[in-house]
Write a protein that holds these residues in place. Structure first.
Motif, PDB file in Angstrom:
ATOM      1  N   UNK A 152       0.808  -1.212   0.000  1.00  0.00           N
ATOM      2  CA  UNK A 152       0.000   0.000   0.000  1.00  0.00           C
ATOM      3  C   UNK A 152       0.840   1.260   0.000  1.00  0.00           C
ATOM      4  N   UNK A 153       2.161   1.095   0.115  1.00  0.00           N
ATOM      5  CA  UNK A 153       3.015   2.285   0.096  1.00  0.00           C
ATOM      6  C   UNK A 153       3.128   2.806  -1.331  1.00  0.00           C
ATOM      7  N   UNK A 154       3.566   4.069  -1.463  1.00  0.00           N
ATOM      8  CA  UNK A 154       3.779   4.624  -2.787  1.00  0.00           C
ATOM      9  C   UNK A 154       5.146   4.146  -3.222  1.00  0.00           C
TER      10      UNK A 154
ATOM     11  N   UNK B 196      -3.660   4.793  -7.420  1.00  0.00           N
ATOM     12  CA  UNK B 196      -3.484   5.546  -8.667  1.00  0.00           C
ATOM     13  C   UNK B 196      -3.241   4.637  -9.859  1.00  0.00           C
ATOM     14  N   UNK B 197      -2.595   3.486  -9.632  1.00  0.00           N
ATOM     15  CA  UNK B 197      -2.242   2.640 -10.785  1.00  0.00           C
ATOM     16  C   UNK B 197      -3.465   2.244 -11.621  1.00  0.00           C
TER      17      UNK B 197
ATOM     18  N   UNK C 224       3.648  16.224  -0.962  1.00  0.00           N
ATOM     19  CA  UNK C 224       2.623  15.496  -0.217  1.00  0.00           C
ATOM     20  C   UNK C 224       3.245  14.639   0.885  1.00  0.00           C
ATOM     21  N   UNK C 225       4.382  14.017   0.584  1.00  0.00           N
ATOM     22  CA  UNK C 225       4.983  13.122   1.562  1.00  0.00           C
ATOM     23  C   UNK C 225       5.441  13.881   2.814  1.00  0.00           C
ATOM     24  N   UNK C 226       5.823  15.141   2.615  1.00  0.00           N
ATOM     25  CA  UNK C 226       6.226  15.967   3.769  1.00  0.00           C
ATOM     26  C   UNK C 226       4.988  16.468   4.502  1.00  0.00           C
ATOM     27  N   UNK C 227       4.031  16.951   3.715  1.00  0.00           N
ATOM     28  CA  UNK C 227       2.839  17.553   4.321  1.00  0.00           C
ATOM     29  C   UNK C 227       2.034  16.527   5.101  1.00  0.00           C
ATOM     30  N   UNK C 228       2.153  15.263   4.699  1.00  0.00           N
ATOM     31  CA  UNK C 228       1.382  14.224   5.370  1.00  0.00           C
ATOM     32  C   UNK C 228       1.755  14.137   6.851  1.00  0.00           C
ATOM     33  N   UNK C 229       2.975  14.530   7.156  1.00  0.00           N
ATOM     34  CA  UNK C 229       3.407  14.466   8.555  1.00  0.00           C
ATOM     35  C   UNK C 229       3.163  15.775   9.297  1.00  0.00           C
ATOM     36  N   UNK C 230       2.551  16.726   8.608  1.00  0.00           N
ATOM     37  CA  UNK C 230       2.320  18.038   9.218  1.00  0.00           C
ATOM     38  C   UNK C 230       1.156  17.952  10.200  1.00  0.00           C
TER      39      UNK C 230
ATOM     40  N   UNK D 263       2.586  13.972  -6.795  1.00  0.00           N
ATOM     41  CA  UNK D 263       2.724  13.937  -5.335  1.00  0.00           C
ATOM     42  C   UNK D 263       3.119  15.292  -4.780  1.00  0.00           C
ATOM     43  N   UNK D 264       3.209  16.276  -5.675  1.00  0.00           N
ATOM     44  CA  UNK D 264       3.478  17.636  -5.224  1.00  0.00           C
ATOM     45  C   UNK D 264       2.189  18.415  -5.439  1.00  0.00           C
TER      46      UNK D 264
END
Lengths: 489, 475
Positions: free
Chosen positions: A56-58, A82-83, A191-197, A129-130
């Protein structure tokens, strides 16, 4: 670990679009052939993406600098959600090009350029992802569709095209402001950074509203749906197929990819509202579809109803329903795509879409009759075909926490069967409706070839849904498990 | 001041070009052919080369600034002027208008712009504004045998003179309040609210009204549609791209170096910005004439730019300044491209430049239509064009400044939807409507085509890959 396959799926059609746009001397048929080959190549390129990470990871990602001054990166990634949507897109586009042989004879090169540009934008939306990049793709697919409707559409095409654009853009500007806000807040647009915000509850509320506004217009959720029937009725077949098949999913995909993981608290708070809107959409869309006598309008309103199901599945915040919702996005693309293609085929022969002007086609066009019935059964969710799996999972998942919503939505399944089979009955059975019915040829080999892959998918997903679900479900789980803030005392 | 010192050189070259052309015209009036255009282009290119190969920043206290801000803005106006020379030459030849004088006046106005963007003294600023304006009054009326040309020039002159009155009165009051006209001294007073006399406040207000006229911001915009409409297209391009860059460049320096970030001033900027966006975009919706549509759209863009100026006023740091510079650069680029294309399709030679004349052009001239569509998408701020990044940058700057500026940021987003309505109408006319029975001839000129091709390619290129532009505009 830059995976060049993902940008390739965007760059190939985009480059082809630019090259075709800069070659105005190219004759129509070579241009169409090139487009067909390019889109088929893109489809083949996109197939390996399906073998995504089962955790399930990107898993597959591509990351390159883009606008350094704004901190925006060209960051793409593919997971189990997404795939299938990317492959659905790359599959539908060549089919649309094939279908264009039947009805696009003028300005073929422009048609091809627009399809290719749109494909790049649609694929981009599903892999970006951005957030800024996502917005770029989100808007980028808009202009080609505007022109597709406006140039190749029906008599009221200018009105419909403009309405479509203004609705979508009015929705997406809050999204832009929201992106600016969250980027300011989080210091990155990744997105990967913001997810931890960690956002406060009120920040989440505003941002959720801004993001959801754009996506709900696109879905479209009920009070915001009025652009859809106009756009569908006026759009050429290819425009309708891509509009219903892919662009509507940008809305539900955005809700799932961004709204749920980034603003979990606000999303949780919005559950009652969104479930209510979804159920209203399911029922109201179905009732409206029942009342129409234009074939395209019936399918357009049925989309409102089906997408209501998807939103229901997403916001029941439950694993099985979420996975079912993603599967249903794919299913809707396949079955509605097939229905719009079939309507396009009959329109090419009859030059009318009035429900009551047809009748008895089963006798004169048996192949068409079989295909229409097949697609209709897939659309209403006959067990053994794809639609059943998605709807069943959504209802099952929703039932646990929200039995009322699930019960009401189940009524939508019934209504769906009524109006879809009503359409089938009006077209295929009864006395011959149109005086020229006998002169219409049955589907030819090209038309069968367009529909065949879609029917194969309907059967495949119907019988072996796990091949997709095993990858969709873990990815959806990851989005649903975003940590909630502690409730303020 | 040494005429050849670093700050003055880019300025001296256009002035030298101006003198050379005037001399040439005196020696051999009317028989100079393409020489004036060549001289003008040469002096501009040399000045630009001097800018690119600049030395270290000059001493920060002189009358003329020699810093990155001045260099970037000078670079923009120089490139705009170069494009205008290339656009004007074939048109003047076709219309049999005197060419030497045109290019001389253009260079004079250009010198004024260069002064405005590097001025560090209100008197130099005023000198620059006047030097910019007076040749432009003549240029606006250059087709003096047509009533439109005369109307355009006269209107521009009357309202411009009125604005200059405001400007000079404001400067006089500021001198009265501060005892000096240098930015450095004014900034000292700006930082001490308790010492500010009423004269100071009135002076600041009048100064800004004067600049607002030049920048075509509402409610000081009334001249814009008529003047843009009546002037010949290259001149309109020069006004829309060049004057706007100069006026906003001057305003930006005032905001960064002089004006106090007082709430009243920020509110004032916000109100004017919102008014410009509303008036410009709403009025543009009703236009059927291509140049009038672009005129109203330029008023709306003045509003967007003012949001950037206000952000720079609140936060005197890099991002807000860079945002405004980037926006100015992309706006100038897009405007030049749009007018170069309008010059080609707009029947300068015939009676009308109505939107109707674009009907179905996509069939006959696919490239030209594609480029025009690109320009309008860029003006609308659609992604993958340079215009989108400019808008994103300004919204971000306003958002990070926060507070009052959230209002114009929201307003910018909302009016952009309205704007899409008329920009898309142009694209719809190009692509979705049937051609007229008898298409009028287009202006065929390699120079104009070159300008149009380069600029529209740049719009797409910088939309896809903005890094080089960003590096140049916001070093």
């Amino acid at each position: 670990m830059n995976d060049l396959l993902i940008p390739a799926v965007i760059v190939v059609p985009l480059a082809a679009a630019l090259l075709l746009a800069l070659a105005p001397r190219l004759k129509p048929e070579p241009a169409r052939l090139v487009t067909l080959l390019v889109t088929l190549a893109t489809f083949v390129l996109s197939l390996p993406l399906l073998a995504s990470d089962r955790s399930g990871a990107i898993g597959r990602q591509f990351d390159a600098p883009w606008i350094a001054a704004l901190g925006v990166r060209f960051h793409l990634g593919v997971d189990g959600v997404s795939a299938p949507l990317v492959v659905l897109t790359t599959l539908l586009v060549p089919l649309v090009v094939l279908a264009s042989y039947g009805h696009v004879h003028d300005r073929v090169r422009q048609y091809c350029v627009l399809l290719l540009a749109m494909e790049a934008g649609m694929v981009g939306v599903f892999v970006a992802l951005d957030l800024v990049l996502f917005y770029v793709f989100f808007e980028m697919s808009l202009v080609p569709l505007y022109l597709l409707i406006g140039i190749f559409g029906g008599p009221r095409r200018s009105y419909a095209a403009l309405k479509f654009v203004l609705f979508t853009v009015a929705g997406s500007l809050p999204l832009l402001l929201g992106i600016v806000w969250i980027v300011q807040r989080g210091g990155s647009s990744d997105f990967m950074v913001l997810r931890r915000l960690h956002l406060s509850a009120s920040e989440q509320g505003w941002l959720f509203a801004a993001f959801a506004a754009a996506f709900c217009v696109k879905v479209p959720l009920v009070p915001l749906h009025t652009w859809l029937p106009d756009a569908h009725v006026e759009a050429p077949t290819g425009g309708s197929v891509l509009l219903a098949g892919v662009t509507l999913k940008m809305g539900t995909y955005g809700l799932l990819r961004f709204c749920l993981p980034l603003f979990p608290n606000a999303a949780a708070a919005a559950v009652p509202l969104l479930l209510a809107l979804a159920v209203v959409g399911v029922l109201y869309g179905a009732l409206l579809a029942w009342a129409q006598d234009d074939l395209k309008k019936i399918i357009a309103y049925s989309s409102v109803s089906h997408l209501g199901f998807v939103v229901l599945g997403l916001f029941s915040m439950q694993s099985a329903a979420g996975a079912g919702a993603v599967l249903q996005m794919v299913n809707h693309g396949i079955s509605t795509g097939a229905l719009f293609l079939l309507i396009g085929m009959i329109y090419e022969r009859a030059h009318t879409r009035g429900l009551n002007e047809f009748g008895g086609l089963a006798r004169t066009m048996p192949r068409f009759a079989f295909c229409l019935l097949f697609a209709a059964l897939s659309s209403i969710g006959l067990p053994g075909l794809n639609g059943f799996v998605g709807e069943f999972l959504i209802l099952l998942g929703t039932w646990r926490d929200h039995p009322l919503a699930a019960g009401l939505a189940a009524g939508g399944v019934l209504l769906g069967a009524i109006y879809t089979l009503g359409l089938v009955k009006a077209l295929l059975f009864g006395p011959i409706g149109h005086p020229r019915t006998a002169t219409w040829r049955d589907l030819n080999l090209r038309e069968m070839a367009i529909l065949a892959p879609l029917f194969a998918l309907m059967l495949w997903i119907g019988f072996a849904p796990n091949s997709l679900l095993s990858r969709i479900a873990p990815a959806v789980d990851r989005m649903l498990e975003a940590p909630l803030l502690e409730r303020p005392r | 001041m040494n005429l050849l010192d670093a700050a003055a050189l880019p300025l001296a070259l256009p002035v030298a070009g101006f003198l050379a052309i005037v001399l040439l015209e005196t020696i051999a009036p009317g028989r100079t052919g393409r020489l004036p255009a060549a001289l003008a282009a040469l002096s501009i290119v040399l000045a630009f080369a001097r800018l690119v190969a600049h030395g270290p920043d000059g001493e920060p206290l002189g009358l003329l600034a020699d810093d990155a801000l001045a260099r970037t803005l000078s670079g923009i106006v120089l490139l705009v002027a170069l494009a205008v020379v290339a656009m004007a030459e074939p048109l003047l030849e076709k219309l049999a208008l005197p060419r030497g004088e045109f290019h001389a006046l253009l260079l004079a106005s250009l010198s004024g712009m260069l002064l405005v963007v590097s001025a560090r003294d209100l008197l130099v600023f005023f000198l620059g504004i006047e030097l910019l304006s007076i040749p432009l009054y003549v240029l606006a009326a250059y087709r003096r045998l047509t009533s439109m040309g005369v109307e355009s020039g006269f209107k521009y002159f009357l309202l411009g003179a009125f604005a200059s009155g405001f400007l000079v009165y404001g400067i006089a009051l500021l001198y009265g309040a501060a005892g000096d006209t240098r930015y450095r001294s004014l900034a000292l007073l700006a930082a001490r609210p308790e010492l500010q006399h009423a004269m100071w406040h009135v002076g600041v207000a009048m100064l800004l009204v004067g600049v607002g006229f030049k920048a075509a911001a509402a409610p000081f915009h009334a001249w814009t549609p008529d003047v843009y409409h009546g002037a010949s297209t290259p001149v309109t391009a020069f006004m829309a791209a060049g004057v706007k860059t100069a006026a906003f460049g001057g305003a930006l320096r005032l905001a960064l170096e002089v004006l106090p970030p007082s709430p009243a001033l920020v509110t004032g900027f916000t109100i004017v910005a919102c008014l410009s966006m509303a008036v410009g975009n709403l009025a543009a919706l009703m236009q059927t004439h291509l140049k009038r549509l672009l005129a109203w759209s330029s008023i709306a863009h003045a509003g967007y730019l003012l949001v950037g100026v206000a952000a720079a006023l609140v936060r005197r740091d890099g991002p807000a300044r860079d945002a405004l510079l980037f926006y100015l650069g992309t706006y100038a680029l897009t405007t030049v491209a749009a007018f170069a294309l309008v010059l080609q399709v707009g029947r300068e030679l015939g009676p009308s430049q109505d939107l109707k004349s674009l009907r179905g052009l996509a069939r006959r001239r696919p490239f030209l239509s594609f480029a025009l569509a690109l320009c309008f998408l860029s003006l609308a701020g659609v992604p993958l064009t340079a215009g989108f990044l400019g808008k994103l940058y300004v919204i971000r700057a306003a958002w990070s400044a926060g507070g009052t500026l959230l209002v114009p940021a929201l307003f910018l987003a909302a009016t952009s939807v309205v704007a899409l309505g008329y920009y898309l109408r142009v694209i719809a006319t190009l692509y979705m409507e049937r051609e007229e029975d008898e298409p009028a001839p287009l202006l065929q000129s390699p120079a104009v085509s070159l300008v149009a091709t380069l600029t529209s390619a740049a719009i797409l290129l910088f939309g896809l890959w903005p890094a080089p532009l960003l590096r140049w505009l916001a070093p």
